[in-house]
Design a protein around this motif. Sequence first.
Motif, PDB file in Angstrom:
ATOM      1  N   UNK A   1      86.385  32.930 117.802  1.00 58.89           N
ATOM      2  CA  UNK A   1      86.272  33.093 119.260  1.00 58.89           C
ATOM      3  C   UNK A   1      84.874  33.543 119.663  1.00 58.89           C
ATOM      4  N   UNK A   2      84.284  34.464 118.905  1.00 58.38           N
ATOM      5  CA  UNK A   2      82.945  34.982 119.260  1.00 58.38           C
ATOM      6  C   UNK A   2      81.829  34.315 118.471  1.00 58.38           C
ATOM      7  N   UNK A   3      82.178  33.582 117.421  1.00 59.28           N
ATOM      8  CA  UNK A   3      81.198  32.926 116.532  1.00 59.28           C
ATOM      9  C   UNK A   3      80.274  33.978 115.895  1.00 59.28           C
ATOM     10  N   UNK A   4      80.793  35.136 115.606  1.00 63.95           N
ATOM     11  CA  UNK A   4      80.015  36.179 114.958  1.00 63.95           C
ATOM     12  C   UNK A   4      80.449  36.339 113.503  1.00 63.95           C
ATOM     13  N   UNK A   5      79.498  36.601 112.635  1.00 64.04           N
ATOM     14  CA  UNK A   5      79.808  36.816 111.228  1.00 64.04           C
ATOM     15  C   UNK A   5      80.535  38.142 111.059  1.00 64.04           C
ATOM     16  N   UNK A   6      81.598  38.109 110.284  1.00 63.04           N
ATOM     17  CA  UNK A   6      82.360  39.321 109.990  1.00 63.04           C
ATOM     18  C   UNK A   6      82.046  39.814 108.590  1.00 63.04           C
ATOM     19  N   UNK A   7      81.854  38.896 107.650  1.00 62.04           N
ATOM     20  CA  UNK A   7      81.576  39.294 106.271  1.00 62.04           C
ATOM     21  C   UNK A   7      80.846  38.176 105.548  1.00 62.04           C
ATOM     22  N   UNK A   8      79.980  38.559 104.618  1.00 65.73           N
ATOM     23  CA  UNK A   8      79.291  37.604 103.747  1.00 65.73           C
ATOM     24  C   UNK A   8      79.626  37.980 102.303  1.00 65.73           C
ATOM     25  N   UNK A   9      80.084  37.011 101.534  1.00 63.23           N
ATOM     26  CA  UNK A   9      80.496  37.238 100.149  1.00 63.23           C
ATOM     27  C   UNK A   9      79.586  36.416  99.238  1.00 63.23           C
ATOM     28  N   UNK A  10      78.923  37.068  98.301  1.00 66.94           N
ATOM     29  CA  UNK A  10      77.904  36.371  97.518  1.00 66.94           C
ATOM     30  C   UNK A  10      77.801  36.953  96.112  1.00 66.94           C
ATOM     31  N   UNK A  11      76.921  36.313  95.321  1.00 71.75           N
ATOM     32  CA  UNK A  11      76.512  36.777  93.992  1.00 71.75           C
ATOM     33  C   UNK A  11      77.595  36.649  92.925  1.00 71.75           C
ATOM     34  N   UNK A  12      78.573  35.763  93.119  1.00 70.15           N
ATOM     35  CA  UNK A  12      79.559  35.497  92.072  1.00 70.15           C
ATOM     36  C   UNK A  12      79.475  34.039  91.637  1.00 70.15           C
ATOM     37  N   UNK A  13      79.479  33.134  92.599  1.00 74.56           N
ATOM     38  CA  UNK A  13      79.532  31.705  92.286  1.00 74.56           C
ATOM     39  C   UNK A  13      78.135  31.098  92.179  1.00 74.56           C
ATOM     40  N   UNK A  14      78.070  29.989  91.459  1.00 79.93           N
ATOM     41  CA  UNK A  14      76.860  29.162  91.438  1.00 79.93           C
ATOM     42  C   UNK A  14      77.252  27.734  91.790  1.00 79.93           C
ATOM     43  N   UNK A  15      76.275  26.948  92.192  1.00 79.97           N
ATOM     44  CA  UNK A  15      76.426  25.538  92.544  1.00 79.97           C
ATOM     45  C   UNK A  15      77.175  25.312  93.860  1.00 79.97           C
ATOM     46  N   UNK A  16      78.256  26.003  94.101  1.00 82.23           N
ATOM     47  CA  UNK A  16      78.978  25.807  95.347  1.00 82.23           C
ATOM     48  C   UNK A  16      80.356  26.448  95.308  1.00 82.23           C
ATOM     49  N   UNK A  17      81.004  26.502  96.480  1.00 79.40           N
ATOM     50  CA  UNK A  17      82.363  27.039  96.592  1.00 79.40           C
ATOM     51  C   UNK A  17      83.277  25.884  96.971  1.00 79.40           C
ATOM     52  N   UNK A  18      84.143  25.494  96.021  1.00 82.23           N
ATOM     53  CA  UNK A  18      84.945  24.290  96.193  1.00 82.23           C
ATOM     54  C   UNK A  18      86.191  24.528  97.034  1.00 82.23           C
ATOM     55  N   UNK A  19      86.840  25.687  96.890  1.00 85.39           N
ATOM     56  CA  UNK A  19      88.107  25.952  97.579  1.00 85.39           C
ATOM     57  C   UNK A  19      88.149  27.389  98.058  1.00 85.39           C
TER      58      UNK A  19
END
Length: 1339
Positions: free
Chosen positions: A93-111
């Motif tokens: 609704x607000x188009x604001x980021x709530x959380x960023x999750x990083x530093x576990x996966x490489x290449x991409x997030x498939x699912x």
Amino acid sequence: MADRTAPTCQLRLEWVYGYRGHQCRNNLYYTAAGEIVYFVAGVGVVYNTREHKQKFYLGHTDDIISLALHPERVFVATGQVGKEPYICVWDSSTIQTVSILKEVHTHGIACLAFDLDGQCLVSVGLDSKNTICVWDWKKGVTLATAPGHTDRIFDISWDLFQQSKLVSCGVKHIKFWSLCGNSLTPKRGMFGRMGELQTILCVACAREEVTYSGALNGDIYVWKGINLMRTIQGAHLSGIFSMNACEEGFATGGRDGCVRLWDLNFKPITVIDLRETDQGYKGLSVRSVCWSGDHILVGTQDSEIFEVVVHERNKPFLIMQGHCEGELWALAIHPTKPLAMTGSDDRSVRRIWSLVDHAMIARCNMEEPIRCAAVSHDGLNLALGMKDGSFTVLRVRDLTEVVHIKDRKEAIHELKYSPDGAHLAVGSNDSTVDIYGVVQRYKKVGECVASTSFITHMDWSTDSKFLQTNDGNGIRLFYRMPSGKEVTNTEEIKKVQWATWTCVLGPEVNGIWPKYSNFSNINAVDANFNNQVLVTADDYGLVKLVRYPCIRKGAKFKKYFGHSAHITNVRWSHDHQWVVTIGGADHSVFQWKFIPEKKTKETLAIAPQEMLVDSNSEESDSDQSDVPEMDSEIEQEMQLTYRRQVYKEDLPHLKEQRKEKHRVAADKKRAKGPASRVRLHFIHGYRGHDCRSNLFYTQTGEIVYHVAAVGVVYNRQQNTQHFYLGHNDDILCLGIHPLKDYVATGQVGRDSSIHIWETEFLTPLSVLKGCHQLGVCALDFSADGKRLASVGLDDNHTIVLWDWRKGEKLSAFRGSKDRVFIVKINPHMPDKLITAGVKHIKFWQKAGGGLIGKKGSMGKTETMMCAVYGWTEETVFSGTSSGDICIWRDMLMVKKVKAHDGPVFSMYALEKGFVTGGKDGLVALWDDAFERCLKTYVIKRAVLAPGSKGLLLEDNPSIRAISLGHGHMLVGTKNGEILEVDKSGPITLLVQGHMEGEVWGLATHPHLPLCATVSNDKTLRIWDLSPSHCMLAVRKLKKGGRSCCFSPDGKALALGLQDGSFLVVNADTLEDLVSFHHRKDVISDIRFSPGAGKYLAVASGDGFVDIYNMMNSKRVGVCKGSMNYITHLDWDTRGKLLQVNTAGKEQLFFEAPRGKQHTIPATEVEKIEWSTWTCVLGTSCDGIWPVVSDITDVTSACLSNDRQILATGDDLGYLKLFNYPAKGTYAKFKRYVAHSTHVTNVRWSHDDSLLVTVGGADTSLMIWSHEADGPREGWPYDSEESDVESEDDGGYDSDVTRENETSHVIKTLSSNMRPMTGVKPHLQQKEPTVDERYVEYSV
């Protein structure tokens, strides 16, 4: 001269045509507000079908390939591709980021998938192990990770009826997972005899441990627990790509173009065959299905979104379409209408897009991939250039063919109609431009053949008489039309006016290129002559606005994100209201609204995502731009580098590499370690030249600050110091806990560490490592003291938010390419913080494991040197390099106040008001709104209080730190001084050191507790070594000093300077006695002869030692023969012989006073009685050289007056004590760390009770007390003894060596006692059938 500032107009993303259907699935949902959420390229799209409006989430940097909707249907999780991919959870609704999750996966997030209550999120990576990770997404922390499968995973789902259960499926497998604690445990699904082993594409969970899965052959497999219970055969004719569970039941979609609805027991309800509907076509493949009430959303392989009403299922509504898979290159704009035409490798002219209605209004298919397009100036004809070298002309009104011509074998890259409509220019990959006559039914009338590479861009002149081209070699050529004859007369070309400017080469567009770039990464440009602005599209997915013309390289720009890969083309609409861009690999069409300069202010708050995408260049030059001239002090600081050739953490590795040397030395008897030791007693110095806000009162009223690698706690009443010695390199920043009892300090280092330590007991509470490289430049505690923010010195100035007690990283993000000077956590909301630095201030919000940053909107770009929060959570005050105070509310600068002449380096917030300090040397007290300056304090020598511990070097020194407490104000200056200001006016100087510039010269008085130092800061200083610990005298020099020495009677002091001259001054008054200037290079060492001090030996960097008779002030001898510059000098006790060391590691001997060279055997050298020993070469000190001596040098040495202890300083900042003589190799020692870089000089006091050291770049003078050895317990961080650690020994006892090399790994027998081949019966597998051997892998 052309304006090189960034344009003041803006772009705003208005519409995105397309949907990512290829290579993705389950990426289309209804939100709680009834809007549709999906993604295309790097953009998350929220589409309101009722109002026909789109909102955009622009938090990703690359292609989004996965999406999940929270159970409450408000939050959306999206995952991207990339080397370091991350997941964004955002509010639809607000188009604001709530959380960023990083530093576990490489290449991409498939699912991605949320659990039932929405607290956890599971993700699957594209790495080789297809790693599965479960997140507490609100906190941004991982709860569990596990390898998913060796083959690709296509779908994952939480069991909504069993807590902590998940199901994943993919190539020839399905797995059932249990989450227990931080462990994910899988059980593989057992296919048994109920169904063949095959690839499973999608999965959904039901009650009573039942799971439904869609298979590659179109069957639905029904699982009970981990066992296949039954098969619903022929559910679809081919692969089932999507399965959606809802309250009504289940919806499935497959490659056969059908959507099937099932009840809760998976009994069929109805079938919707989209291929048979009005909008259907052969080959339609369903990739995503979402069933909500009586509405069904369907996403297709060919980038279409259908909405189906169940009771009118034969009439699906096509609500979005885009180009199919294949690169998109062709873009043309209608000359008189708001229409855009696009063509792609999918062989479609997709067609004609209405820029007003945001809809596709026509379409036709072609037989060949389309690479370029152009519309005639009357708007009647559309020309298409094909990949096979042909071109086709269509009528715009009905897209029927006018003509098809194939004169070339290679791709047509560019087409342009002449302004008069008479000719069409066709540029091809075979380096030619063909000219066709339009009225002659496109008969070829000319050829342009001067180019040596493929044609990339073309433009006609307004009179249709000239054509300019760019080619793949980066060459710009001109031709006369229509013949195609090349024009080389530059004077003639200068007079030409161009109808359009889409070429990337030419003087008018030089500014689009960075200074050192090649001419290949900008794919397209288009000029808006009316608004004097140019839009560019590049390989990095960036759309940029630049002023037109932009003559010089490196022009400033505004940049906009959205496309995930290379943008292949860009064009203005006919009326310049919009910009249209197309993405090559993301095959999407973006429509941007152009906001002219006069409307920019009105549209600042149009949409919350705008501030994420509108920013000035971080790479363009500042001359003749909107950035003010940089202050000299700041410019000097910016040029500092904290890189080390060798870091202390490298030493263990370097020693390991040289273990063979250790073992060679093991057979030899090593010199014994010393029986006495030193303890750090007092430090003269404070790091102010490149730091700020690093000076505070503690809870007990002591003062804490840092210098070199030492945290100092200073008791001003007793004039004593205590030290935190946990660091091993330069401390660059210091922050204090709100309770004033803990301190955080950050240092230089390859893996830079942050130490949090107590000010009372000087013990570490926490050490934070692993997140910063090169150094930590800023720190700040939160108001509750639970969090700590830090900024690194890496290229991105990474910001990290820590739970420092747990040593846990809460969030991290790239701060800025430009230098960051300050970080502050919001005292009202600990999830918010600010950073400020060169040309920016940024406002950050914690979002899970990441941070969302937005640049402050300030108009004219300013460098910010300090910042504090105000009385509300939205109010921030920042000090600029031009002397202003900026007042911010909610990221907008609302006011500026002139506070200082020159940069405002420090600011401190009071309960009611503020204190500021600047380069002008003024301390100003302000009211709480910065409306009135209440009082100013001037730092001058005339107002120094009698109890001061030194002398103020200059009036109005640049102020770098301010702090208040205990009724006083602390002020730290760039000159290395700490002053205490009483509110009534008196100023007391408490601590003093050398200013910026290396300190090399050090001499101790022969009879008194005094020492002298000279430095590159052009000062000579006399220091009291008695408990009063103060600077007694100072004299400014015309040149920097390098060496000094007292005469034997202590009445004279000789100084060697950087320019090759030297002075002899009265030791009491510091007035000149005599001076000489016979050399051009630095005077590296200077030494009086013993006794009466008749001779003075002066060593220079040009390899000579001059000997002067001090009785008649004449040079009486020159010592020649050195192959390198002189480093050290020593006299024998008779004053007849000089020992000299050089940088080439030569040990030379000269007879005084004539300077005749002598060769003396090593055995005889040992018999000579030397007055002093400060040399580092010779058999008496062979043992002082470390194992890694080829990497680091011993810079200084000094033998105690009782001739028992040899002290050394080296390039790594170590102070070492050896027994003298230190013969052999790798003598045992005691080692001390306090200096941060090379210890340039060491000297014993006249009675050996003190050892004095100076650090080169750290500018500090350290005094060490010399004491007999005692128990180690009471000496925290005292020394590292080489005979305690075997690595420092350089050798082992032979038995120890043997034991150390013993391997305890059990060796495999060379031959088996009995054969161990074959397969156990229950593990034997039957021979697979021919059908089983082939399972389709690609989906």
